[in-house]
Design an enzyme around this catalytic site. Structure first.
Site, PDB file in Angstrom:
ATOM      1  N   SER A 220       0.741  -1.313  -0.055  1.00  0.00           N
ATOM      2  CA  SER A 220       0.136   0.136  -0.129  1.00  0.00           C
ATOM      3  C   SER A 220       0.902   1.357  -0.039  1.00  0.00           C
ATOM      4  O   SER A 220       2.023   1.363   0.315  1.00  0.00           O
ATOM      5  CB  SER A 220      -1.011  -0.080   1.106  1.00  0.00           C
ATOM      6  OG  SER A 220      -0.112   0.207   2.585  1.00  0.00           O
ATOM      7  N   ASP A 221       0.431   2.209  -0.575  1.00  0.00           N
ATOM      8  CA  ASP A 221       1.050   3.682  -0.248  1.00  0.00           C
ATOM      9  C   ASP A 221       0.706   3.818   1.203  1.00  0.00           C
ATOM     10  O   ASP A 221      -0.099   3.243   1.678  1.00  0.00           O
ATOM     11  CB  ASP A 221       0.213   4.739  -1.115  1.00  0.00           C
ATOM     12  CG  ASP A 221       0.974   5.862  -1.392  1.00  0.00           C
ATOM     13  OD1 ASP A 221       2.239   6.003  -0.758  1.00  0.00           O
ATOM     14  OD2 ASP A 221       0.865   6.668  -2.161  1.00  0.00           O
ATOM     15  N   TRP A 222       1.516   4.525   1.893  1.00  0.00           N
ATOM     16  CA  TRP A 222       1.637   4.880   3.102  1.00  0.00           C
ATOM     17  C   TRP A 222       0.247   5.420   3.776  1.00  0.00           C
ATOM     18  O   TRP A 222      -0.198   6.457   3.468  1.00  0.00           O
ATOM     19  CB  TRP A 222       2.803   5.868   3.671  1.00  0.00           C
ATOM     20  CG  TRP A 222       4.121   4.922   3.687  1.00  0.00           C
ATOM     21  CD1 TRP A 222       4.992   5.186   5.082  1.00  0.00           C
ATOM     22  CD2 TRP A 222       4.688   3.885   3.186  1.00  0.00           C
ATOM     23  NE1 TRP A 222       5.985   4.196   4.793  1.00  0.00           N
ATOM     24  CE2 TRP A 222       5.880   3.422   3.966  1.00  0.00           C
ATOM     25  CE3 TRP A 222       4.432   3.174   1.912  1.00  0.00           C
ATOM     26  CZ2 TRP A 222       6.661   2.535   3.642  1.00  0.00           C
ATOM     27  CZ3 TRP A 222       5.201   2.080   1.429  1.00  0.00           C
ATOM     28  CH2 TRP A 222       6.363   1.807   2.317  1.00  0.00           C
TER      29      TRP A 222
END
Length: 794
Positions: A220-222
């Site tokens: 995932s993106d952060w």
């Protein structure tokens, strides 16, 4: 290797634990199965590592728009190899790049961080980078899958686009890179596409994993995972960062209740273990020794790539190169400071930075004279403090003192620091401190009113000698990342005389951010005269000189992750500066230091224009090599530049009621410009050389175009062969890049080059890829708008 057996040895609790980060940058280790932790790090243009400040500097390479302007897969492969070395030096296993979203609109805040408006160019360059870095045993991460092309409401926006547009345009660079290089990770985007957030999107399984047969890890993106059950069942494999979030205990409960299938969990863990094996962090895997580079090698590489990335957009009367004794007026704040990289998560602390003015002074022809004038103080923000501006009150050396205090006033930690940016993430003391104080002694080098300030969110306190300034800086958007990556600032005036020294203390309290991160920067602004006075002085200098080189460009407040631009204008005063210098100077050269296209209303009034984009840490030397003829420019634009914003065929980046309609379909970039019959200021694929070439399309089919190129000029130079394809029954504007190649030739030499053409250009997506029957027009052209020469193929 069979990783399923290892998965079966783990308990459900252990499996769930592996799927969330242990902290901001690392995954969990499990020694009993010989699994070590892995470190992930940002790095489209430089590998940051776990420490994000001056104590762990990185090689800062040119931004993606610059790299893409080389149109050279060999350069991108070499960039990957160098970044693999940097990753190993910093203990990083997976580098979070390249970014291969598209330049749908030049207003996109991360435009500079992505390669191009064209899917084929983006995909081929990405594949070359991935081959380079993974060939050295370090994982790459294609990001952000998919249609993540703007920053406004980026965490919640629902991008609406039809399947044909999705597959033929926005997913295509990912498909090409997956097919050609098998990246070990792909990052799911923040945004939604036709409903689901990408971390919960069925596209992760149905397209990426099943249709393409890809066996890597989706990270995932952060903070991009914002739910439990749907993300658990779909194709996102690793939630970052950790240990907080929507997985962990919540995901375990969902598995135990049957809401999330154990089969989905097992598939995720298997992929994670495969990744660990590939990077040498799982039993039987080995850490591959990367190619070694000395610091001199790295600086030379950054300089070489920087010079190869510079586009010469205009060169009337062969004003460039400057190769003999010359009186040069250098004008503009971007000459003195320069901007080597874009803002946001792509930012690193460079090992050094060569500003344009320094590069010109160091490399100018013998006996040349260089004088500088500010012209316009275009950056309204603060200059970040570092060891050149502050003295540590404890050591007397360049830098500052950072102290962390407990609620009872005791000192928890003390650090001697050399930069002005401070970022601590998930440190043990972060749950038991009261405030952070940074102190340093500033010495004025001129008379006047300085501005001293702090960039952060929350309560602040600044003490300048005996004057105390306290207040609150509110959040300026709903994007948490922007508070860390590009925070608002507050500054206060303080009058000094040259040579005066003043002790300054900055204080940052706990709980300024709603996550366990402390992040802020300290800075200043120098005294300056009125804009009219500065421009008048610059014009006087330009009139006196043989040639004036005017620097213009954007700032961190304009181009950065976390927000989009509202226009494509240069900062206030820069256009006026260029017009007035051009009117008075004998010859005028303009250097544009921006990551994305800008309006240039003065382009017809000047002799030469160069685009450096964000040129990395050797930007000054790289530019000097081109200006003074050491390097023959060979870069080409990877996106189209408009004369005025009103001319843009696609510009909207602001959602309406949470939705952003991609109503233009597949027509973005030069395809949109051609459809609306408008002529851009600078076309896609444009670039000028100091030598001349001829090219001839000898023959072609739908797989290969054979082209003969001759260097008809007097210098060694490189030429970009561009091949476009149009179906014979399509409208004339339906031209699309099908393939490209770059060749270097000595004066008088010729070469025949085979240009491989992308097979999916000759297909369309209608629930699946299908061939488009009929004849195709294969065109060799200098850019996307030149008529060129064509061959009809069946």
């Amino acid at each position: 290797m069979d990783f399923k057996n290892t998965v079966e040895k783990l308990s459900v609790e252990e499996k769930i634990q592996l799927l969330t980060g242990e902290d901001f940058w690392t995954t969990y280790a499990m020694p009993h199965i010989e699994l070590q932790k892995m470190v992930l790090s940002d790095g489209p243009s430089g590998v940051r590592g776990e420490i994000w400040d001056e104590r762990s500097p990185s090689l800062s390479l040119p931004s993606a728009t610059a790299l893409a302007s080389t149109w050279d897969v060999n350069v991108l492969r070499d960039v990957g190899i160098v970044m693999a070395y940097e990753a190993r030096r910093k203990g990083v296993d997976v580098v979070l790049g390249p970014t291969i979203n598209l330049h749908r609109s030049p207003l996109g805040g991360r435009h500079f961080e992505a390669y191009s408006e064209d899917s084929i160019l983006s995909g081929e360059l990405a594949a070359a980078f991935v081959k380079g870095i993974q060939g050295e045993g370090v994982g790459a991460c294609l990001k952000h899958f998919v249609a993540n092309d703007a920053e406004t409401e980026r965490h919640t926006v629902n991008n609406i686009l039809d399947e044909k547009t999705l597959r033929e345009v926005y997913a295509l660079p990912f498909e090409i890179a997956v097919r050609e290089s098998n990246p070990w990770t792909v990052m799911s985007a923040y945004n939604r596409v036709n409903g689901p957030k990408m971390a919960a999107s069925p596209l992760l399984n149905s397209v990426l994993k099943d249709e393409w047969g890809w066996d890597g890890v989706v990270v995932s993106d952060w903070t991009g995972v914002q739910s439990t059950v749907d993300t658990g069942n779909e194709g996102n494999d690793l939630e970052m960062p950790g240990p907080f979030g929507f997985w962990g205990e919540k995901l375990l409960s969902a598995v135990n209740s049957g809401e999330v299938s154990i089969a989905a969990i097992n598939a995720k863990v298997e992929r994670l273990i495969r990744l660990a094996y590939r990077v040498g962090k799982f039993a039987g895997g080995s850490i591959k020794k990367t190619k070694e580079f000395s610091d001199l090698d790295l600086q030379a590489f950054a300089r070489s790539v920087g010079s190869q990335s510079i586009v010469l957009a205009k060169n009337e009367n062969s004003v460039l190169p400057i190769e003999k004794e010359t009186f040069i007026a250098v004008i503009g704040a971007h000459a003195r400071y320069g901007r080597g990289q874009g803002g946001g998560s792509a930012t690193v602390y460079p090992t050094e930075f060569v500003a344009p003015l320094d590069g010109l002074i160091s490399n100018a022809p013998t006996k040349s004279t260089i004088k500088y004038a500010l012209g316009v103080n275009s950056d309204s923000g603060l200059i970040q403090m570092d060891k050149n501006y502050l003295k540590n009150p404890a050591t007397g050396q360049g830098g500052c003192l950072a102290e962390i205090f407990a609620p009872d006033g005791t000192l928890l930690l003390s650090e001697n620091r050399y930069g002005g940016f401070f970022n601590w993430a998930t440190q043990p003391w972060m749950f038991n401190y009261s405030f952070i104080r940074v102190s340093g002694i500033f010495t004025a080098d001129m008379d006047g009113e300085y501005q001293f300030g702090i960039g952060m969110v929350g309560n602040y306190k600044i003490k300048i000698e005996d004057k105390i300034h306290e207040g609150f800086i509110p959040m300026h958007s709903d994007d948490l990342g922007e508070f860390v990556l590009n925070p608002p600032y507050k500054s206060f005036g303080h009058t000094l005389k040259a040579g005066d020294q003043v002790l300054i203390e900055w204080e940052y309290p706990r709980d300024s951010l709603p996550i366990p991160i402390a992040s802020f920067y300290i800075g200043f602004r120098e005294p300056s005269r009125s804009q009219a006075e500065e421009i008048a002085e610059a014009v006087a200098l330009a009139t006196e000189a043989d040639v004036a080189i005017v620097f213009v460009g954007t700032t961190a407040e304009i181009e950065s992750e976390g927000h989009d631009r509202t226009n494509i204008s240069l900062p206030d005063g820069q256009d006026d500066l260029v017009f007035k210098v051009a009117k008075s100077a004998k010859r005028t050269i303009v250097v544009v230091n921006s990551g994305s296209p800008v309006e240039m209303p003065w382009i017809d009034e000047v002799d030469s224009v160069l685009f450096t984009f964000f040129g990395g840490q050797q930007m000054g030397n790289a530019l000097a090599d081109v200006l003074f003829g050491k390097i023959n420019p060979a870069a080409r634009t990877s996106t189209t530049w408009a004369r005025k914003m009103i001319d843009l065929p696609v510009s909207n980046t602001t959602p309406i009621n949470g939705e952003l309609q991609y109503s233009e379909g597949e027509y973005i970039g030069y395809r949109a410009w051609r459809k609306c019959s408008s002529t851009p200021m600078i076309p896609f694929g444009h670039g000028i050389s100091y030598t001349s070439f001829t090219s001839e399309l000898l023959r072609a089919d739908k797989a290969i175009a054979k082209v003969r190129v001759t260097n008809t000029g007097e210098r060694l130079g490189a030429y970009v062969v561009q091949i476009y394809a149009t179906h014979s029954k399509s409208k004339s504007y339906e031209r699309r890049l099908a393939g490209f190649a770059k060749v270097e030739l000595k004066s008088g030499d010729s070469v025949t080059v085979d240009v491989a053409l992308e097979p999916l250009v000759f297909q369309e997506f209608d629930h699946r890829w299908v061939d488009v029957s009929g004849d195709w027009i294969i065109t060799l052209a200098e850019n996307a708008f030149e008529q060129g020469t064509s061959i009809l193929v069946g």
